[in-house]
Design a protein around this motif. Structure first.
Motif: not given
Ligand code: PD2
Ligand code: ZN
Length: 305
Positions: A243, A246, A249, A260, A262
Protein backbone atom coordinates in the motif's frame (compact mmCIF):
# COMPACT_ATOMS: atom_id res chain seq x y z
CA UNK A 1 -15.25 -44.70 -20.76
CA UNK A 2 -15.81 -41.89 -23.27
CA UNK A 3 -14.98 -38.19 -22.75
CA UNK A 4 -18.62 -37.23 -22.23
CA UNK A 5 -18.96 -39.18 -19.00
CA UNK A 6 -15.90 -37.35 -17.53
CA UNK A 7 -17.21 -33.83 -18.11
CA UNK A 8 -19.23 -32.35 -15.30
CA UNK A 9 -21.40 -29.27 -15.70
CA UNK A 10 -20.38 -27.30 -12.62
CA UNK A 11 -22.22 -24.27 -11.16
CA UNK A 12 -19.23 -22.18 -12.26
CA UNK A 13 -19.66 -23.31 -15.86
CA UNK A 14 -23.40 -22.56 -15.72
CA UNK A 15 -22.66 -19.08 -14.34
CA UNK A 16 -20.14 -18.49 -17.12
CA UNK A 17 -22.66 -19.56 -19.81
CA UNK A 18 -25.29 -17.19 -18.39
CA UNK A 19 -22.77 -14.35 -18.20
CA UNK A 20 -21.74 -14.88 -21.83
CA UNK A 21 -25.39 -14.79 -22.93
CA UNK A 22 -26.01 -11.66 -20.88
CA UNK A 23 -22.99 -10.02 -22.46
CA UNK A 24 -24.54 -10.67 -25.89
CA UNK A 25 -22.18 -13.43 -27.07
CA UNK A 26 -23.66 -15.45 -29.95
CA UNK A 27 -24.36 -19.09 -29.03
CA UNK A 28 -21.87 -20.26 -31.67
CA UNK A 29 -19.06 -18.21 -30.07
CA UNK A 30 -19.82 -19.69 -26.65
CA UNK A 31 -19.84 -23.19 -28.12
CA UNK A 32 -16.50 -22.60 -29.87
CA UNK A 33 -14.96 -21.27 -26.65
CA UNK A 34 -16.09 -24.35 -24.74
CA UNK A 35 -14.77 -26.68 -27.45
CA UNK A 36 -11.45 -24.81 -27.43
CA UNK A 37 -11.25 -25.44 -23.67
CA UNK A 38 -11.69 -29.19 -24.23
CA UNK A 39 -15.44 -29.67 -23.94
CA UNK A 40 -17.09 -32.37 -25.99
CA UNK A 41 -19.44 -30.68 -28.47
CA UNK A 42 -22.55 -32.62 -27.41
CA UNK A 43 -21.88 -31.98 -23.72
CA UNK A 44 -21.33 -28.27 -24.43
CA UNK A 45 -24.60 -27.98 -26.37
CA UNK A 46 -26.52 -29.82 -23.61
CA UNK A 47 -24.94 -27.56 -20.98
CA UNK A 48 -25.82 -24.39 -22.88
CA UNK A 49 -29.39 -25.44 -23.59
CA UNK A 50 -30.18 -26.67 -20.09
CA UNK A 51 -28.47 -23.69 -18.41
CA UNK A 52 -30.19 -21.03 -20.50
CA UNK A 53 -33.57 -22.78 -20.27
CA UNK A 54 -33.29 -22.91 -16.47
CA UNK A 55 -32.12 -19.31 -16.33
CA UNK A 56 -35.01 -18.11 -18.50
CA UNK A 57 -37.49 -20.04 -16.37
CA UNK A 58 -36.13 -18.39 -13.21
CA UNK A 59 -36.24 -14.86 -14.65
CA UNK A 60 -39.48 -14.40 -16.63
CA UNK A 61 -39.35 -10.61 -16.40
CA UNK A 62 -35.86 -10.18 -17.93
CA UNK A 63 -35.33 -12.90 -20.55
CA UNK A 64 -31.80 -13.65 -21.72
CA UNK A 65 -31.38 -13.36 -25.47
CA UNK A 66 -28.15 -15.14 -26.33
CA UNK A 67 -27.58 -13.33 -29.62
CA UNK A 68 -28.68 -9.81 -28.60
CA UNK A 69 -26.16 -7.20 -27.39
CA UNK A 70 -26.41 -6.71 -23.61
CA UNK A 71 -26.38 -2.92 -23.76
CA UNK A 72 -25.80 -0.38 -26.49
CA UNK A 73 -22.10 0.40 -26.55
CA UNK A 74 -20.63 3.87 -26.61
CA UNK A 75 -19.91 3.50 -30.31
CA UNK A 76 -23.43 2.24 -31.04
CA UNK A 77 -24.84 5.27 -29.25
CA UNK A 78 -22.70 7.55 -31.33
CA UNK A 79 -23.68 5.84 -34.59
CA UNK A 80 -20.41 3.94 -35.18
CA UNK A 81 -21.91 0.49 -34.66
CA UNK A 82 -21.19 -0.83 -38.14
CA UNK A 83 -17.43 -0.18 -37.77
CA UNK A 84 -17.11 -2.09 -34.52
CA UNK A 85 -15.54 -5.55 -34.34
CA UNK A 86 -17.78 -8.23 -32.85
CA UNK A 87 -17.24 -9.44 -29.30
CA UNK A 88 -15.53 -12.67 -28.27
CA UNK A 89 -16.07 -14.79 -25.13
CA UNK A 90 -14.30 -13.33 -22.10
CA UNK A 91 -13.44 -14.51 -18.59
CA UNK A 92 -16.21 -13.88 -16.09
CA UNK A 93 -16.53 -14.58 -12.37
CA UNK A 94 -19.74 -16.32 -11.23
CA UNK A 95 -21.61 -13.23 -10.04
CA UNK A 96 -25.09 -13.81 -11.48
CA UNK A 97 -26.53 -14.44 -8.02
CA UNK A 98 -24.66 -11.55 -6.37
CA UNK A 99 -22.53 -13.61 -3.96
CA UNK A 100 -20.56 -11.83 -1.22
CA UNK A 101 -17.66 -14.20 -1.78
CA UNK A 102 -16.46 -16.75 -4.31
CA UNK A 103 -14.68 -20.04 -3.75
CA UNK A 104 -11.48 -19.68 -5.77
CA UNK A 105 -10.38 -23.26 -5.07
CA UNK A 106 -7.93 -22.79 -2.21
CA UNK A 107 -9.24 -19.45 -0.91
CA UNK A 108 -12.46 -17.57 -0.21
CA UNK A 109 -12.31 -14.35 -2.21
CA UNK A 110 -14.59 -11.41 -1.37
CA UNK A 111 -16.60 -9.58 -4.00
CA UNK A 112 -16.34 -5.93 -2.97
CA UNK A 113 -17.70 -4.07 -5.96
CA UNK A 114 -18.79 -4.79 -9.52
CA UNK A 115 -19.68 -2.74 -12.57
CA UNK A 116 -21.24 -4.09 -15.76
CA UNK A 117 -20.07 -1.62 -18.42
CA UNK A 118 -17.13 -1.53 -18.36
CA UNK A 119 -16.94 -4.95 -16.74
CA UNK A 120 -14.91 -4.25 -13.60
CA UNK A 121 -14.93 -6.35 -10.41
CA UNK A 122 -12.98 -5.52 -7.24
CA UNK A 123 -11.98 -8.50 -5.09
CA UNK A 124 -10.72 -8.68 -1.50
CA UNK A 125 -8.69 -11.42 0.18
CA UNK A 126 -7.32 -12.52 -3.17
CA UNK A 127 -3.77 -12.89 -1.80
CA UNK A 128 -2.51 -13.36 1.77
CA UNK A 129 0.04 -10.89 3.20
CA UNK A 130 2.64 -13.67 3.01
CA UNK A 131 1.92 -14.23 -0.69
CA UNK A 132 2.21 -10.48 -1.39
CA UNK A 133 5.56 -10.31 0.43
CA UNK A 134 6.86 -13.43 -1.29
CA UNK A 135 5.97 -12.10 -4.75
CA UNK A 136 7.75 -8.81 -4.02
CA UNK A 137 10.85 -10.56 -2.71
CA UNK A 138 11.02 -13.01 -5.63
CA UNK A 139 10.58 -10.14 -8.11
CA UNK A 140 12.89 -7.52 -6.51
CA UNK A 141 16.26 -8.86 -7.74
CA UNK A 142 14.91 -9.24 -11.28
CA UNK A 143 13.42 -5.72 -11.75
CA UNK A 144 14.29 -3.56 -14.74
CA UNK A 145 12.75 -0.36 -16.17
CA UNK A 146 9.37 -1.42 -17.58
CA UNK A 147 9.01 -2.07 -21.28
CA UNK A 148 5.77 -2.16 -23.22
CA UNK A 149 4.93 -4.30 -26.21
CA UNK A 150 5.85 -2.32 -29.33
CA UNK A 151 2.87 -2.87 -31.58
CA UNK A 152 4.70 -1.25 -34.50
CA UNK A 153 7.19 -4.10 -34.60
CA UNK A 154 5.89 -6.82 -32.25
CA UNK A 155 8.98 -6.34 -30.02
CA UNK A 156 9.41 -4.41 -26.74
CA UNK A 157 10.30 -0.77 -26.06
CA UNK A 158 10.82 1.84 -23.31
CA UNK A 159 7.79 4.07 -22.94
CA UNK A 160 7.57 7.48 -21.17
CA UNK A 161 3.94 6.75 -20.25
CA UNK A 162 5.10 3.98 -17.98
CA UNK A 163 7.67 5.01 -15.38
CA UNK A 164 7.64 1.86 -13.24
CA UNK A 165 10.18 -0.96 -12.85
CA UNK A 166 9.00 -4.42 -13.74
CA UNK A 167 9.70 -8.08 -14.46
CA UNK A 168 7.83 -11.12 -15.80
CA UNK A 169 7.62 -14.48 -14.11
CA UNK A 170 7.29 -17.56 -16.29
CA UNK A 171 3.92 -19.22 -15.88
CA UNK A 172 4.22 -22.11 -13.40
CA UNK A 173 7.71 -20.98 -12.37
CA UNK A 174 7.34 -21.80 -8.66
CA UNK A 175 4.86 -23.38 -6.25
CA UNK A 176 3.71 -19.88 -5.25
CA UNK A 177 3.02 -18.88 -8.85
CA UNK A 178 1.25 -22.15 -9.67
CA UNK A 179 -1.00 -21.65 -6.63
CA UNK A 180 -1.89 -18.06 -7.55
CA UNK A 181 -2.38 -18.87 -11.25
CA UNK A 182 -4.76 -21.74 -10.40
CA UNK A 183 -6.70 -19.46 -8.02
CA UNK A 184 -7.11 -16.72 -10.62
CA UNK A 185 -8.16 -19.22 -13.33
CA UNK A 186 -10.85 -20.65 -11.03
CA UNK A 187 -12.03 -17.22 -9.94
CA UNK A 188 -12.71 -15.92 -13.45
CA UNK A 189 -13.55 -19.26 -15.12
CA UNK A 190 -10.81 -19.07 -17.70
CA UNK A 191 -8.22 -21.73 -18.62
CA UNK A 192 -4.93 -21.33 -16.75
CA UNK A 193 -3.11 -22.00 -20.04
CA UNK A 194 -4.62 -18.83 -21.55
CA UNK A 195 -2.81 -16.63 -19.00
CA UNK A 196 0.46 -14.78 -19.59
CA UNK A 197 3.11 -15.12 -16.90
CA UNK A 198 2.50 -12.79 -13.97
CA UNK A 199 4.17 -9.38 -14.30
CA UNK A 200 5.32 -7.51 -11.18
CA UNK A 201 5.65 -3.70 -11.23
CA UNK A 202 7.21 -1.36 -8.69
CA UNK A 203 6.25 2.33 -8.75
CA UNK A 204 8.36 4.81 -6.78
CA UNK A 205 7.01 8.27 -5.80
CA UNK A 206 6.02 10.15 -8.96
CA UNK A 207 5.82 7.00 -11.09
CA UNK A 208 2.62 6.31 -13.01
CA UNK A 209 1.14 4.40 -15.90
CA UNK A 210 -0.82 6.76 -18.12
CA UNK A 211 -4.28 5.63 -19.33
CA UNK A 212 -4.15 2.97 -22.03
CA UNK A 213 -5.90 -0.17 -23.27
CA UNK A 214 -4.38 -3.54 -22.50
CA UNK A 215 -5.52 -5.13 -25.78
CA UNK A 216 -3.22 -4.91 -28.79
CA UNK A 217 -4.22 -2.21 -31.26
CA UNK A 218 -5.47 -3.98 -34.41
CA UNK A 219 -4.36 -0.99 -36.51
CA UNK A 220 -0.68 -1.43 -35.57
CA UNK A 221 1.49 -3.40 -38.00
CA UNK A 222 3.12 -5.56 -35.29
CA UNK A 223 -0.18 -6.78 -33.88
CA UNK A 224 -0.73 -9.83 -36.15
CA UNK A 225 2.66 -11.19 -35.02
CA UNK A 226 1.76 -10.69 -31.35
CA UNK A 227 -1.64 -12.36 -31.81
CA UNK A 228 -0.12 -15.57 -33.22
CA UNK A 229 0.68 -16.56 -29.65
CA UNK A 230 -2.65 -16.90 -27.78
CA UNK A 231 -4.75 -14.32 -29.66
CA UNK A 232 -5.91 -11.05 -28.13
CA UNK A 233 -5.84 -10.09 -24.48
CA UNK A 234 -9.44 -10.24 -23.25
CA UNK A 235 -9.08 -9.47 -19.52
CA UNK A 236 -6.68 -8.13 -16.90
CA UNK A 237 -6.33 -8.85 -13.19
CA UNK A 238 -4.26 -6.35 -11.19
CA UNK A 239 -3.18 -7.61 -7.75
CA UNK A 240 -2.10 -5.08 -5.13
CA UNK A 241 0.96 -6.31 -3.23
CA UNK A 242 1.51 -3.37 -0.84
CA UNK A 243 0.00 0.00 0.00
CA UNK A 244 1.46 3.35 -1.01
CA UNK A 245 0.71 6.10 1.52
CA UNK A 246 -1.04 8.30 -1.06
CA UNK A 247 -1.92 7.99 -4.74
CA UNK A 248 -1.38 4.98 -6.98
CA UNK A 249 -5.02 3.99 -7.55
CA UNK A 250 -6.08 2.25 -10.74
CA UNK A 251 -8.26 4.64 -12.70
CA UNK A 252 -10.96 4.04 -15.34
CA UNK A 253 -11.33 7.51 -16.88
CA UNK A 254 -14.38 6.68 -19.03
CA UNK A 255 -16.46 6.06 -15.91
CA UNK A 256 -14.47 8.17 -13.41
CA UNK A 257 -13.75 5.14 -11.25
CA UNK A 258 -10.64 4.81 -9.08
CA UNK A 259 -9.78 1.53 -7.36
CA UNK A 260 -7.68 1.94 -4.21
CA UNK A 261 -4.44 -0.06 -4.12
CA UNK A 262 -5.23 -2.09 -0.99
CA UNK A 263 -2.82 -4.93 -0.22
CA UNK A 264 -4.24 -8.39 -1.04
CA UNK A 265 -7.07 -6.91 -3.12
CA UNK A 266 -7.37 -7.17 -6.87
CA UNK A 267 -9.27 -5.58 -9.73
CA UNK A 268 -10.50 -7.63 -12.67
CA UNK A 269 -11.70 -6.07 -15.92
CA UNK A 270 -12.56 -7.61 -19.29
CA UNK A 271 -12.88 -6.34 -22.85
CA UNK A 272 -14.62 -8.48 -25.46
CA UNK A 273 -13.24 -6.59 -28.44
CA UNK A 274 -10.15 -4.50 -29.17
CA UNK A 275 -12.16 -1.29 -29.23
CA UNK A 276 -12.66 1.79 -27.01
CA UNK A 277 -16.39 0.96 -26.79
CA UNK A 278 -15.39 -1.55 -24.09
CA UNK A 279 -14.64 1.49 -21.91
CA UNK A 280 -11.64 -0.45 -20.58
CA UNK A 281 -9.31 2.57 -20.75
CA UNK A 282 -7.40 2.48 -17.46
CA UNK A 283 -4.26 3.87 -15.86
CA UNK A 284 -2.09 3.75 -12.77
CA UNK A 285 -2.39 7.16 -11.05
CA UNK A 286 0.89 8.78 -9.93
CA UNK A 287 2.18 7.52 -6.60
CA UNK A 288 2.25 10.61 -4.33
CA UNK A 289 3.96 9.10 -1.30
CA UNK A 290 5.44 5.70 -0.57
CA UNK A 291 5.91 2.86 -3.05
CA UNK A 292 3.39 0.81 -4.97
CA UNK A 293 3.85 -2.83 -5.97
CA UNK A 294 1.39 -4.71 -8.15
CA UNK A 295 1.24 -7.96 -10.08
CA UNK A 296 -0.65 -8.01 -13.38
CA UNK A 297 -2.19 -11.07 -15.00
CA UNK A 298 -3.27 -10.74 -18.62
CA UNK A 299 -5.64 -13.31 -20.03
CA UNK A 300 -5.65 -14.26 -23.71
CA UNK A 301 -8.37 -15.68 -25.96
CA UNK A 302 -6.51 -18.97 -26.40
CA UNK A 303 -3.62 -20.99 -25.00
CA UNK A 304 -0.54 -18.82 -24.46
CA UNK A 305 2.44 -21.21 -24.78
O1 PD2 B 1 -0.66 -0.14 -11.63
C1 PD2 B 1 -1.78 0.00 -12.09
O2 PD2 B 1 -2.72 0.34 -11.39
C2 PD2 B 1 -1.98 -0.30 -13.53
C3 PD2 B 1 -2.77 0.55 -14.25
C4 PD2 B 1 -2.94 0.29 -15.58
C5 PD2 B 1 -1.41 -1.37 -14.16
C6 PD2 B 1 -1.67 -1.60 -15.49
N1 PD2 B 1 -2.43 -0.77 -16.20
C7 PD2 B 1 -1.15 -2.75 -16.23
O3 PD2 B 1 -0.29 -3.46 -15.65
O4 PD2 B 1 -1.60 -2.97 -17.38
ZN1 ZN C 1 -2.99 -1.71 -18.15
Amino acid sequence: MNTRSHQQITPELRAWIVAQAQAGQPAEAVLQAMKASGWDEDVAIDAMESTLRAHLASQPATPVQPSAPAQPSVAAQSGEATQQPTGVPVPEPALSESPLYLDAGDRRVYVLQSMRNPRVVVFGNLLSDEECDALIEEARPRLARSLTVATKTGGEELNDDRTSNGMFFQRGESELLRRIEARLATLVNWPLENGEGLQVLQYRPGAEYKPHYDYFDPAEPGTPTILKRGGQRVATIILYLNEPERGGGTTFPDVQLEVAPKRGHGVFFSYDRAHPSTRSLHGGAPVLAGEKWIATKWLRERRFD
